[in-house]
Write a protein that holds these residues in place. Structure first.
Motif, PDB file in Angstrom:
ATOM      1  N   LYS A 255      59.041  -2.667  45.783  1.00 40.17           N
ATOM      2  CA  LYS A 255      58.436  -1.706  46.700  1.00 40.17           C
ATOM      3  C   LYS A 255      59.464  -0.690  47.201  1.00 40.17           C
TER       4      LYS A 255
ATOM      5  N   GLU B 184      60.969  -6.543  46.373  1.00 39.15           N
ATOM      6  CA  GLU B 184      62.147  -5.980  45.718  1.00 39.15           C
ATOM      7  C   GLU B 184      61.809  -4.675  44.999  1.00 39.15           C
TER       8      GLU B 184
ATOM      9  N   TRP C 224      59.376  -6.310  36.192  1.00 41.47           N
ATOM     10  CA  TRP C 224      58.410  -7.409  36.318  1.00 41.47           C
ATOM     11  C   TRP C 224      59.085  -8.713  36.744  1.00 41.47           C
TER      12      TRP C 224
ATOM     13  N   LYS D 157      61.132  -9.008  39.143  1.00 39.22           N
ATOM     14  CA  LYS D 157      61.430  -8.938  40.569  1.00 39.22           C
ATOM     15  C   LYS D 157      60.168  -9.168  41.391  1.00 39.22           C
ATOM     16  N   SER D 158      60.378  -9.491  42.659  1.00 44.02           N
ATOM     17  CA  SER D 158      59.247  -9.704  43.555  1.00 44.02           C
ATOM     18  C   SER D 158      58.682  -8.362  44.011  1.00 44.02           C
ATOM     19  N   TYR D 159      57.509  -8.409  44.635  1.00 44.78           N
ATOM     20  CA  TYR D 159      56.873  -7.185  45.116  1.00 44.78           C
ATOM     21  C   TYR D 159      57.767  -6.454  46.118  1.00 44.78           C
TER      22      TYR D 159
END
Length: 273
Positions: free
Chosen positions: A52, A50, A44, A46-48
């Motif tokens: 994906k 990162e 959670w 991390k960015s989307y």
């Protein structure tokens, strides 16, 4: 209902300083994944982009090396359980008529973990613990393949989980919804709540029982068994983690066939508040 089986429990849970399985190794029924981040945020944080394609979204967070074993400094009381996550590391199958569980190969993509579940944890003065699951992403359709190439679909779930016991052995049960919903129709248009009720012509009286299993569909839920252990806690962050074993029935094609029994082992994680 599950057939009578020998008692089962998470292996070596109490002695494990962390709930994580050894890095760089994978069980037969799961795929190797990227190194998971430690700490209360896990994927959670991390960015989307990162997350994906990294398999991190399918992984439960783990506690660091400074976490305490067992309940640690967690005081008696009732706590809200959030971000309750369960990640399988081994899936075994016992086919109808068989006496042994056999390993399987996972066919489902990295979407087989349960996550963002909520519930409650009660720690009593004698050290016993009660855990109840209430809501969240508490089911995941999974398909595995066993020796010989047969594919076994099932609904991995811990819906309405209710377990209690000492930290190294919480046991109880949970509800297993039907793999196929009541509105699902088979190739001949038969379903539990829709479609035809009977599609075959007149048959000999001796075949009525066999035909009934195919024609009279049932989406009734069954009951699974669960054994959890608390491996480590962090009183400062409210994190709690451990290992689990569950047993449940696989898909029975809406009551038309005898289901296999699935045994799932893995790790779990949650946050207390």
């Amino acid at each position: 209902m599950l057939a009578a089986t020998a008692p089962f429990k998470p292996a070596a849970a109490a002695a494990a300083p962390s709930a994580a399985r050894p890095r760089g190794r994978c069980a037969a029924a799961v795929r190797c994944a990227a190194a998971r981040p430690e700490g209360p945020q896990g994927a959670w944080a991390k960015s989307y982009l990162e997350v994906k394609g990294s398999t991190l979204a399918n992984q439960c967070p783990i506690l660091g090396a400074d976490a305490q074993q067992g309940l640690g400094d967690v005081k008696p009381g009732t706590f809200q359980l959030d971000k309750f996550c369960m990640e399988p590391s081994s899936i075994k199958v016992k086919m109808p008529g068989s006496k042994e569980f056999e390993p399987s190969t996972l066919l489902t993509r990295n979407t087989y973990s349960l996550d963002q579940m909520t519930g409650s944890v009660t720690v009593k003065g004698d050290g016993s613990v009660a855990l109840k699951q209430q809501d969240g992403i508490d089911f995941a359709p999974v398909t595995v393949k066993i020796r010989g190439g047969e594919m076994v679909p099932f609904m991995f779930t811990v819906k309405n989980l209710n377990i209690e016991g000492k930290a190294d052995g919480l046991t109880g049960d949970f509800t297993v919804p039907s793999y196929r919903g009541a509105t699902f129709m088979d190739p001949q248009g038969r379903g539990a709540a829709s479609g035809w009720e009977y599609v075959k012509g007149l048959a000999a009286a001796g075949a009525q029982e066999e035909l009934a299993a195919e024609n009279v569909k049932s989406a009734a839920a069954t009951v699974g068994e669960a054994a959890f252990a608390i491996a480590s806690t962090d009183a400062a962050t409210g994190e709690i983690a451990g290992v689990f074993v569950t047993r449940q029935l696989a898909d029975d094609d809406l009551g038309s066939k005898d289901p296999a029994t699935i045994e799932i082992e893995g790790i779990w994680y949650g946050q207390l508040s």
